[in-house]
Design an enzyme around this catalytic site. Sequence first.
Site, PDB file in Angstrom:
ATOM      1  N   SER A 280      57.592  59.091  30.101  1.00 22.64           N
ATOM      2  CA  SER A 280      58.736  59.246  30.986  1.00 22.64           C
ATOM      3  C   SER A 280      58.549  58.586  32.350  1.00 22.64           C
ATOM      4  O   SER A 280      59.522  58.253  33.004  1.00 22.64           O
ATOM      5  CB  SER A 280      59.064  60.730  31.157  1.00 22.64           C
ATOM      6  OG  SER A 280      57.917  61.449  31.520  1.00 22.64           O
TER       7      SER A 280
ATOM      8  N   HIS B 198      62.485  60.499  25.123  1.00 24.66           N
ATOM      9  CA  HIS B 198      63.038  59.269  25.710  1.00 24.66           C
ATOM     10  C   HIS B 198      63.159  58.147  24.684  1.00 24.66           C
ATOM     11  O   HIS B 198      63.368  56.995  25.048  1.00 24.66           O
ATOM     12  CB  HIS B 198      62.169  58.784  26.867  1.00 24.66           C
ATOM     13  CG  HIS B 198      62.224  59.691  28.049  1.00 24.66           C
ATOM     14  ND1 HIS B 198      63.277  59.696  28.945  1.00 24.66           N
ATOM     15  CD2 HIS B 198      61.377  60.656  28.468  1.00 24.66           C
ATOM     16  CE1 HIS B 198      63.059  60.606  29.866  1.00 24.66           C
ATOM     17  NE2 HIS B 198      61.924  61.204  29.602  1.00 24.66           N
TER      18      HIS B 198
ATOM     19  N   LYS C 137      68.993  64.478  26.519  1.00 16.89           N
ATOM     20  CA  LYS C 137      68.988  63.129  27.104  1.00 16.89           C
ATOM     21  C   LYS C 137      70.080  62.289  26.431  1.00 16.89           C
ATOM     22  O   LYS C 137      71.243  62.473  26.738  1.00 16.89           O
ATOM     23  CB  LYS C 137      67.583  62.569  27.038  1.00 16.89           C
ATOM     24  CG  LYS C 137      66.730  63.348  28.062  1.00 16.89           C
ATOM     25  CD  LYS C 137      65.277  63.126  28.069  1.00 16.89           C
ATOM     26  CE  LYS C 137      64.679  63.973  29.195  1.00 16.89           C
ATOM     27  NZ  LYS C 137      63.333  64.422  28.947  1.00 16.89           N
TER      28      LYS C 137
HETATM   29  C1  LIG Z   1      62.641  65.708  29.288  1.00 18.95           C
HETATM   30  C2  LIG Z   1      61.430  65.827  28.460  1.00 18.95           C
HETATM   31  C3  LIG Z   1      61.113  67.036  27.838  1.00 18.95           C
HETATM   32  C4  LIG Z   1      61.861  68.308  28.132  1.00 18.95           C
HETATM   33  O1  LIG Z   1      63.088  68.344  27.518  1.00 18.95           O
HETATM   34  P1  LIG Z   1      64.184  69.361  28.074  1.00 18.95           P
HETATM   35  O2  LIG Z   1      65.129  69.471  26.949  1.00 18.95           O
HETATM   36  O3  LIG Z   1      64.756  68.747  29.289  1.00 18.95           O
HETATM   37  O4  LIG Z   1      63.470  70.632  28.369  1.00 18.95           O
HETATM   38  C5  LIG Z   1      60.049  67.065  26.973  1.00 18.95           C
HETATM   39  N1  LIG Z   1      59.299  65.969  26.755  1.00 18.95           N
HETATM   40  C6  LIG Z   1      59.554  64.795  27.364  1.00 18.95           C
HETATM   41  C7  LIG Z   1      58.703  63.612  27.069  1.00 18.95           C
HETATM   42  C8  LIG Z   1      60.628  64.694  28.237  1.00 18.95           C
HETATM   43  O5  LIG Z   1      60.871  63.557  28.857  1.00 18.95           O
END
Ligand SMILES: *Cc1c(COP(=O)(O)O)cnc(C)c1O
Length: 388
Positions: free
Chosen positions: A177, A205, A236
């Site tokens: 990320s 992602h 996302k």
């Molecule tokens: C955003 C993210 C999460 C968390 O997901 P949420 O649904 O926002 O709790 C977990 N792992 C990675 C790699 C992320 O980027």
Amino acid sequence: MDFLTDYINEVKQHDLYRALVSYQPLDAVHVESQGQRYLLLATNNYLGLTHSLAVKKAAMIAVEQYGTGSGGARLTTGSHPLYEKLEQQLALFKGTEAALIFNTGYMANVGIISALVNKNDVVFSDELNHASIIDGCRLAKGQTVVYRHTDMAHLAEVLENTPCQGQRLIVTDGVFSMDGDIAPLDQIVLLAEKYQAMVMVDDAHAVGVLGRGGRGTVDYFGLKGRVHIQVGTLSKSLASEGGYVAGSQTLIDYLVNKSRSFIFSTALSPGTVAAGYAALKELQARPELVDKLRHNGDYVRKALVAAGLQIDGALTPIIPIVVGEAAVAEEMAQQLKEQGLIVSAIRPPTVMPGKSRLRLKVSAAHDNGVLVRTVEIIIAVSKGLKLI
Ligand SMILES: *Cc1c(COP(=O)(O)O)cnc(C)c1O
């Protein structure tokens, strides 16, 4: 309670103080804050589906039909019929037997790793994995071994040299990320097969971004059937909330019975699950969204590299401009904001000291004209700050 103020003062002294700012969404990539309109270059809404008519309508119909809150955990009375529909569709999309939804991606990682890694087991985790993976490792009863970021020689070495009487699990982000770089999943799988380890990839992602039609890293590397646990989030690209895991039916049955973040939390509301389902259907019906996202990322990345900026990472919509000190990143974000652009400044402890960066994220919902103007502004601000 002095320690609270002491901590806050210390954070402020290091230019690392964070405060909440409220942004009112106008569309998928524009917000209003204190009377000003801004363009978001900092949203995880990679495909712009939060404002798709079909997705919004699906959420509203579900609320009409089933009400708002779910009223219970999945194992009590909260397992409304939309769950099964979405889980089947996710399994189909990911090419697995089954899938299971958690309330967030964070809860999925914490709940899966702590359920799988028991006494005598060892989890091998990339040093730049997401905080939720790190927290899952902390909660697990087994040992955690951290390997250097995407360093396969180091992973091989720790697999070879760490005694393990139980199971081994290798866990990695699919797309990281902070830098948007891609895990070498093909090599991880080879090592896992050699050392009889399970593999878990977090594609938060990568779904909607990589692989055919945005199926994620397993598809991108052609590793169908060789990665045991694929985690993702609905929050996302999929324009809603909730985490999920895709894998074998046995894995899912195990987690339903063992994973505490699944068992002890109220199920997502019908509107949220319906939105996730509609967004997944939209992604499957419109793979050109994934192509547009890729095109937008390539355009911005190439233009900034050509201007002489230091851009880390790989071919993903996450474009990190490395600027060094936290104060410089903060200043650049502030100047960009004055020009109407919201870009995140990423500072320690999220990244190493001296590696502070501006993290740009493009979306399929950015149109070409907007991106041309964006690149011009970033270059002008970078020149002003003597970064180029
Ligand atoms: C955003 C993210 C999460 C968390 O997901 P949420 O649904 O926002 O709790 C977990 N792992 C990675 C790699 C992320 O980027």
